[in-house]
Every structure is written in structure tokens, then in C-alpha cells.
Scaffold this active site. Structure first.
Site, PDB file in Angstrom:
ATOM      1  N   CYS A 124      57.845  48.152  12.192  1.00  0.00           N
ATOM      2  CA  CYS A 124      57.200  47.025  13.385  1.00  0.00           C
ATOM      3  C   CYS A 124      58.455  46.911  14.481  1.00  0.00           C
ATOM      4  O   CYS A 124      59.336  47.726  14.626  1.00  0.00           O
ATOM      5  CB  CYS A 124      56.912  45.817  12.613  1.00  0.00           C
TER       6      CYS A 124
ATOM      7  N   ASN B 112      61.458  44.211  12.312  1.00  0.00           N
ATOM      8  CA  ASN B 112      61.624  44.461  10.806  1.00  0.00           C
ATOM      9  C   ASN B 112      61.781  43.189  10.131  1.00  0.00           C
ATOM     10  O   ASN B 112      62.879  43.312   9.155  1.00  0.00           O
ATOM     11  CB  ASN B 112      62.674  45.415  10.548  1.00  0.00           C
TER      12      ASN B 112
ATOM     13  N   CYS C  28      59.039  40.558  10.006  1.00  0.00           N
ATOM     14  CA  CYS C  28      57.698  40.040   9.828  1.00  0.00           C
ATOM     15  C   CYS C  28      56.661  40.904   8.855  1.00  0.00           C
ATOM     16  O   CYS C  28      56.640  40.706   7.906  1.00  0.00           O
ATOM     17  CB  CYS C  28      57.287  39.355  10.958  1.00  0.00           C
ATOM     18  N   ARG C  29      56.330  42.009   9.799  1.00  0.00           N
ATOM     19  CA  ARG C  29      55.206  42.728   9.211  1.00  0.00           C
ATOM     20  C   ARG C  29      55.709  43.974   8.243  1.00  0.00           C
ATOM     21  O   ARG C  29      55.200  44.143   7.212  1.00  0.00           O
ATOM     22  CB  ARG C  29      54.533  43.493  10.242  1.00  0.00           C
ATOM     23  N   SER C  30      56.500  44.723   8.920  1.00  0.00           N
ATOM     24  CA  SER C  30      56.848  45.952   8.241  1.00  0.00           C
ATOM     25  C   SER C  30      57.842  45.483   6.687  1.00  0.00           C
ATOM     26  O   SER C  30      57.504  46.192   5.859  1.00  0.00           O
ATOM     27  CB  SER C  30      57.866  47.087   8.855  1.00  0.00           C
TER      28      SER C  30
ATOM     29  N   ASP D 248      51.135  40.350  15.424  1.00  0.00           N
ATOM     30  CA  ASP D 248      52.575  39.959  15.255  1.00  0.00           C
ATOM     31  C   ASP D 248      52.324  38.486  14.942  1.00  0.00           C
ATOM     32  O   ASP D 248      52.011  37.869  15.817  1.00  0.00           O
ATOM     33  CB  ASP D 248      53.391  40.192  16.378  1.00  0.00           C
TER      34      ASP D 248
HETATM   35  P1  4NP Z   1      58.054  41.817  13.352  1.00  0.00           P
HETATM   36  O1  4NP Z   1      57.726  40.638  14.231  1.00  0.00           O
HETATM   37  O2  4NP Z   1      58.006  43.014  14.385  1.00  0.00           O
HETATM   38  O3  4NP Z   1      56.758  41.957  12.529  1.00  0.00           O
HETATM   39  O4  4NP Z   1      59.260  41.838  12.626  1.00  0.00           O
HETATM   40  C1  4NP Z   1      58.930  40.134  15.180  1.00  0.00           C
HETATM   41  C2  4NP Z   1      60.063  39.738  14.878  1.00  0.00           C
HETATM   42  C3  4NP Z   1      60.863  39.229  15.793  1.00  0.00           C
HETATM   43  C4  4NP Z   1      60.657  39.372  17.159  1.00  0.00           C
HETATM   44  C5  4NP Z   1      59.322  39.860  17.412  1.00  0.00           C
HETATM   45  C6  4NP Z   1      58.584  40.329  16.477  1.00  0.00           C
HETATM   46  N1  4NP Z   1      61.525  39.014  17.933  1.00  0.00           N
HETATM   47  O5  4NP Z   1      61.259  39.103  19.272  1.00  0.00           O
HETATM   48  O6  4NP Z   1      62.631  38.656  17.723  1.00  0.00           O
END
Ligand code: 4NP
Length: 145
Positions: free
Chosen positions: A7, A10, A12-14, A117
Site C-alpha cells: 500500500c 505500509n 494501515c492496509r497492507s 485508504d
Molecule cells: P496505508 O495508509 O497506505 O494503508 O498504510 C496510509 C498511511 C499513511 C499515509 C497515507 C496512507 N500518510 O500519508 O502518511
């Protein structure tokens, strides 16, 4: 079978996809490897977002030991399949591919759809968990044949 979940951050989702599939691999006694990575570098070395840790814990999956890392070209060599959560991830990972072989390893985690997200919406963590868990069950069966 070596599988990488990708994702943006790294955190939240992955990590959920990684933790849920690892749990299923363990439950089913499979000799598979799963990891996760982010296309971005903001959270390197951090543990998953507390909201992802909490929702996973609620459903019996511990992701608290994971640490964020960034996707890199060597991942194309190590992994058989690379699953990305959304179309930005798809674009960013494909931009790093060096060959048609690299490109062939990359797919959207959901069939022709994206995992939203949840970073800016606390209420999304539970539905995102459900979405990822349901897909992991199917994915495990698909990859096993
Ligand atoms: P992820 O979510 O891609 O599912 O881990 C996010 C985590 C952090 C950020 C964006 C999306 N960020 O902008 O820091």
C-alpha cells in the site's frame, strides 16, 4: 509461494493483508511466505497504525510486531506475487518494474477494485478489515491450486 502486500504507507492496509494471510497460512499449515511494504517512505521502521493493530486484535490477528518498510526493486526478484491496494500503488509499483516478468507479478489485491485508504477516516478500519479478510480467504484458495 511468496506473496507481498503493498500500500502507500505500509501502516494501515497492507499490514492487515499481511497479518491476515499470515494467520491463514499458519492455520492451514502452508509453507508460504508473506510480507508487506509501502511505496512511500514516511513511516519506515514504524509499527502499524494503532487503529489497524486494534481492529486486527479484535478479530484475533496480531500485527503489532510488523515494521514498515519501503517497496524496492529487489522485491520483484524475491516474491512470486505482488498485490497492491489501489491504483496509485499499482502505478508506482509498475513504474519500478524492469521487465514484463516483473510486471506480470503485480495485481490489484481486489479483483478490479481498490481497498480504500482508511488513514483519514477512523470508521473505515472495520469495513476495510472485513474487505481484506474476505479477499485473503479467497486468495489463499486461488493461490493453492
Ligand atoms: P496505508 O495508509 O497506505 O494503508 O498504510 C496510509 C498511511 C499513511 C499515509 C497515507 C496512507 N500518510 O500519508 O502518511
Amino acid at each position: 509461494m511468496k506473496i507481498l502486500m503493498v500500500c502507500l504507507g505500509n501502516i494501515c492496509r497492507s499490514p492487515l493483508a499481511h497479518g491476515i494471510l499470515a494467520h491463514l497460512i499458519e492455520e492451514n499449515g502452508l509453507n508460504w511466505e508473506v510480507d508487506s511494504a509501502g511505496t512511500g517512505n514516511w513511516h519506515l521502521g514504524e509499527c502499524p497504525d494503532g487503529r489497524s493493530i486494534a481492529v486486527a486484535k479484535k478479530y484475533g490477528v496480531d500485527i503489532s510486531e510488523q515494521r514498515a518498510r519501503q517497496f524496492n526493486k529487489a522485491d520483484f526478484d524475491h516474491y512470486d506475487r505482488i498485490f497492491v491496494m489501489d491504483r496509485n500503488n499499482l502505478r508506482d509499483v509498475l513504474a519500478m518494474a524492469r521487465s514484463t516478468g516483473d510486471r506480470a507479478k503485480v495485481s490489484l489485491f481486489l479483483v478490479n477494485d481498490i481497498v480504500p485508504d482508511p488513514y483519514y477516516d477512523n470508521n473505515l478500519f472495520d469495513p476495510v478489515y472485513q474487505l481484506i479478510a474476505a479477499r485473503c480467504e479467497i486468495l489463499m484458495k486461488e493461490l493453492a491450486v
